[in-house]
Scaffold this active site. Structure first.
Site, PDB file in Angstrom:
ATOM      1  CB  CYS A 115      -6.559   2.548  -1.994  1.00  0.00           C
ATOM      2  SG  CYS A 115      -5.241   3.229  -1.034  1.00  0.00           S
ATOM      3  CG  HIS A 128      -2.219   3.506   4.018  1.00  0.00           C
ATOM      4  ND1 HIS A 128      -2.648   4.503   4.851  1.00  0.00           N
ATOM      5  CD2 HIS A 128      -2.940   3.629   2.882  1.00  0.00           C
ATOM      6  CE1 HIS A 128      -3.604   5.197   4.238  1.00  0.00           C
ATOM      7  NE2 HIS A 128      -3.797   4.692   3.039  1.00  0.00           N
ATOM      8  CG  ASP A 188      -2.186   0.700   1.047  1.00  0.00           C
ATOM      9  OD1 ASP A 188      -2.248   1.537   0.134  1.00  0.00           O
ATOM     10  OD2 ASP A 188      -3.140   0.445   1.807  1.00  0.00           O
ATOM     11  CG  ASP A 189      -0.601   4.791   0.049  1.00  0.00           C
ATOM     12  OD1 ASP A 189      -1.270   4.405  -0.920  1.00  0.00           O
ATOM     13  OD2 ASP A 189      -1.054   5.560   0.917  1.00  0.00           O
ATOM     14  CE  LYS A 230      -3.538   7.039  -1.756  1.00  0.00           C
ATOM     15  NZ  LYS A 230      -3.677   6.529  -0.386  1.00  0.00           N
ATOM     16  CE  LYS A 251      -6.519  -0.361   1.031  1.00  0.00           C
ATOM     17  NZ  LYS A 251      -5.732   0.885   1.148  1.00  0.00           N
ATOM     18  CG  HIS A 309     -10.129   0.774   0.706  1.00  0.00           C
ATOM     19  ND1 HIS A 309      -9.180   1.669   0.278  1.00  0.00           N
ATOM     20  CD2 HIS A 309     -11.122   1.521   1.262  1.00  0.00           C
ATOM     21  CE1 HIS A 309      -9.570   2.889   0.570  1.00  0.00           C
ATOM     22  NE2 HIS A 309     -10.739   2.823   1.177  1.00  0.00           N
ATOM     23  CG  ASP A 324      -2.284   0.665  -3.305  1.00  0.00           C
ATOM     24  OD1 ASP A 324      -1.139   1.149  -3.121  1.00  0.00           O
ATOM     25  OD2 ASP A 324      -3.256   0.970  -2.588  1.00  0.00           O
ATOM     26  CG  ASN A 325      -1.942   4.183  -4.613  1.00  0.00           C
ATOM     27  OD1 ASN A 325      -3.020   3.684  -4.298  1.00  0.00           O
ATOM     28  ND2 ASN A 325      -1.116   4.713  -3.714  1.00  0.00           N
TER      29      ASN A 325
END
Ligand SMILES: *[C@@H]1O[C@H](CO)[C@@H](O)[C@H](O)[C@H]1NC(C)=O
Ligand SMILES: *[C@@H]1O[C@H](CO)[C@@H](O)[C@H](O)[C@H]1NC(C)=O
Ligand SMILES: *[C@@H]1O[C@H](CO)[C@@H](O)[C@H](O)[C@H]1NC(C)=O
Ligand SMILES: *[C@@H]1O[C@H](CO)[C@@H](O)[C@H](O)[C@H]1NC(C)=O
Ligand SMILES: *[C@@H]1O[C@H](CO)[C@@H](O)[C@H](O)[C@H]1NC(C)=O
Ligand SMILES: *[C@@H]1O[C@H](CO)[C@@H](O)[C@H](O)[C@H]1NC(C)=O
Length: 557
Positions: free
Chosen positions: A83, A230, A44-45, A317, A137, A139, A295-296
């Site tokens: 996300c 994250h 994540d991130d 992001k 996660k 989401h 994811d990004n």
């Protein structure tokens, strides 16, 4: 015909039928045994410059690097900039504009989800005989039970429904309501799981458990969706497992926040190694595909800042600059015929659904219509040229963009977040890159245990150099408030707008965007339903809408 003859004929026919039957069963079983296990590690991130295989020595990620060098480095893997859209694209194989999930990430308690009519990746794989598990996660919406992972194709789910939780307490705050968000769900039973272990470790242990208890007569689909890296609601934002240890091992990073990000990332890297080890110990690694991806890009500063770095890429992001959407990714599998290479083929996150389906022996004609993903399996395992020629970057209220060949068009960027951020990770005082540590990491050792070839140190250094993006001319760059066209092959850092030189390409890319605009579903929601507040559910974020059978049929239609 005499009775005896009739009897013999009957027997012969029976034997033929039975053996045909047996043969079919055996063949099916054999086919199943050959289907690869698929392990997706989605982080994540994580920024472009937060792994060491992209060239910086600052944050050593030996296990992820071992996957990269022994597999294929996916140098042009595009994702959505946020996300919820990215995960929707991954699970549906469609651009998120088709499901109204393209915009702002889902809030806790927001009544929005991937519409039930969409068959998701785990459901497709389950039809091919896979056992399917999600750890971490979700989401992509949870307002009713029917929208949660255990009702959408996963045999089990251990994790959180919302965008992030704190690393130890497993809580998230929304509208001043703090709620716990950790669950263990199976189809027909969603339940709360009370546990206060460091989230990265909890995810790792659950994955190890799934692997060691896996019934190997079935192929496995395991998705680890890490909380790392994250930011959390904690005051520290970046919660490391052990601050003392972080100071001891990463103390050379002066900026304490960046150091903690590095601590969060190295714990996640260790998890990658343990999962690869677990696969090896279960004799499953020989027939596995492991995909690692972010994811990004990183939100270095601003909303939910995590001090990650997309250096030298531009933007953060939430933006359509490369820093937001050119995602860190690699794939390892012993099934790859010419491994240890960099692929510059264009790959989009929507491509994984058809790619996995194809790798699992499925017939792509079985998939529903309006897929945006393309099958990249041959591109990955044998270096065949991709059939993907362009891609839609996204369309939302503010931004749109598309990519074709080496040209990328962005419409309507905002002044915010379009700068260059983040640490270069270059400092002569940092420990040198240690290839031995990569080769003897958990992942490196597990891979070399099942492989005939040992990687050569000089070759690893060459690969790493080729995976490093180098840019000149950061000094000036266009704001792109109206539009920008970039030649991202020759100008990966987006310093020079070439829209005036190539009006026809701008036109062509805008036509592509306009075609997709026609099928865009406008997002609804954005507001939090007070009925969802944890006060109603013993302090936990839970599905809060009860749906009737009729309503579900209506929503699925
Ligand atoms: C649901 O799952 C929880 C936790 O795993 C378990 O304690 C409970 O008995 C289950 N309920 C039913 C109805 O199966
Ligand atoms: C975790 O819980 C403790 C005890 O309730 C509290 O003091 C702390 O602030 C919480 N941390 C986070 C990140 O919510
Ligand atoms: C780690 O180092 C920072 C300063 O860089 C310091 O503020 C912090 O207290 C240290 N933490 C521990 C547990 O030693
Ligand atoms: C790399 O790390 C190993 C220990 O894992 C150490 O023995 C070796 O000296 C290191 N190499 C360099 C060049 O620092
Ligand atoms: C692989 O690991 C097994 C057990 O962990 C060990 O017995 C074997 O020698 C190793 N093989 C190689 C080639 O490293
Ligand atoms: C309510 O939440 C607490 C933790 O906050 C937990 O210990 C307790 O078991 C929960 N009660 C029920 C009925 O689930």
């Amino acid at each position: 015909m005499g009775r005896t003859w009739k009897c013999i004929l009957f027997c012969v026919v029976t034997v033929i039928l039975l053996s045909g039957c047996l043969f079919a069963i055996l063949r099916q079983k054999q086919q199943r045994q050959q289907q690869p296990n698929i392990i997706v590690i989605m982080v994540d991130d994580l920024g472009w410059n937060d792994v060491s295989f992209h060239g910086a020595n600052q944050i050593p990620t030996p296990n992820i690097d071992a996957l990269a060098y022994n597999g294929v480095i996916l140098q042009r893997h595009y994702v959505l900039p946020i996300c919820t859209p990215s995960r929707t694209a991954f699970l549906t194989g469609r651009y998120p504009i088709r499901t109204g999930m393209q915009g702002y990430p889902l809030k806790a308690g927001e009544r929005r989800a991937i519409p039930l009519g969409n068959t998701l990746l785990p459901e497709y794989l389950r039809k091919l005989g896979y056992a399917t598990h999600l750890v971490g996660k979700w989401h992509t919406g949870y307002y009713s039970d029917y929208h949660t992972p255990a009702y959408r194709g996963f045999d089990t789910f251990m994790g959180y429904y919302t965008g992030y939780i704190s690393y130890f307490n497993h809580t998230i705050e929304q509208d001043s309501h703090v709620g716990y968000d950790l669950h263990y769900d199976v189809p027909g039973n969603t339940s709360v799981m009370y546990n206060y272990e460091y989230m990265t470790d909890l995810i790792t242990e659950r994955a190890q458990d799934i692997i060691s208890n896996h019934d190997r007569s079935k192929p496995l689909y395991l998705q680890l969706s890490h909380l790392a890296a994250h930011a959390s609601d904690a005051e520290a934002v970046m919660e490391v497992r052990d601050e003392k240890e972080t100071n001891a091992t990463l103390g050379y990073i002066d900026d304490f926040n960046r150091r903690k990000l590095a601590g969060v990332v190295t714990a996640m890297d260790e998890s990658v190694g343990k999962v690869v080890q677990a696969l090896k110990e279960a004799n499953m690694l020989e027939n596995s595909i492991i995909v690692f991806m972010s994811d990004n890009g990183a939100p270095t500063v601003g909303l939910l800042e995590n001090y990650g770095s997309n250096y030298p890429l531009r933007g953060l992001k939430f933006t359509l600059f490369e820093g937001g959407i050119r995602g860190t990714a690699c794939i390892y599998s012993p099934l790859i015929k010419n491994p240890s290479r960099i692929s510059n083929e264009l790959i989009h996150i929507t491509d994984w659904l058809p790619t996995f389906y194809s790798a699992a022996g499925g017939n792509l004609d079985d998939l529903e219509e309006n897929f945006d993903g393309v099958d990249q399996w041959a591109t990955i395992i044998s270096g065949k040229e991709t059939t993907r020629k362009n891609l839609l970057l996204n369309i939302d209220e503010l931004l749109s963009g598309a990519l074709m060949g080496k040209y990328k068009l962005i419409n309507g960027a905002t002044l915010e977040n379009g700068d260059y951020y983040g640490d270069s990770g270059m400092n002569k005082l940092y420990p040198e890159y240690n290839v031995t540590n990569v080769l003897y990491s958990f992942a490196g050792s597990a891979i070399s245990n099942i492989s005939q070839v040992t990687l050569n140190t000089n070759y690893v250094i060459e690969l790493r150099k080729a995976a490093t993006v180098v840019c000149q001319n950061f000094a000036s760059y266009p704001t792109c408030l109206e539009k920008c066209l970039f030649d991202i092959y020759n100008d990966p850092c987006e310093t020079t707008d070439v829209s005036h030189q190539h009006p026809n390409i701008v036109k062509e890319l805008n036509e592509l965007i306009n075609e997709y605009n026609k099928v865009t579903m406008h997002p609804v929601g954005g507001t939090v339903d007070p009925l969802s507040y944890p006060d109603h559910f013993n302090g936990t974020w839970m599905p809060w809408v009860k749906l009737s059978k009729n309503k579900i049929q209506f929503l699925s239609a």
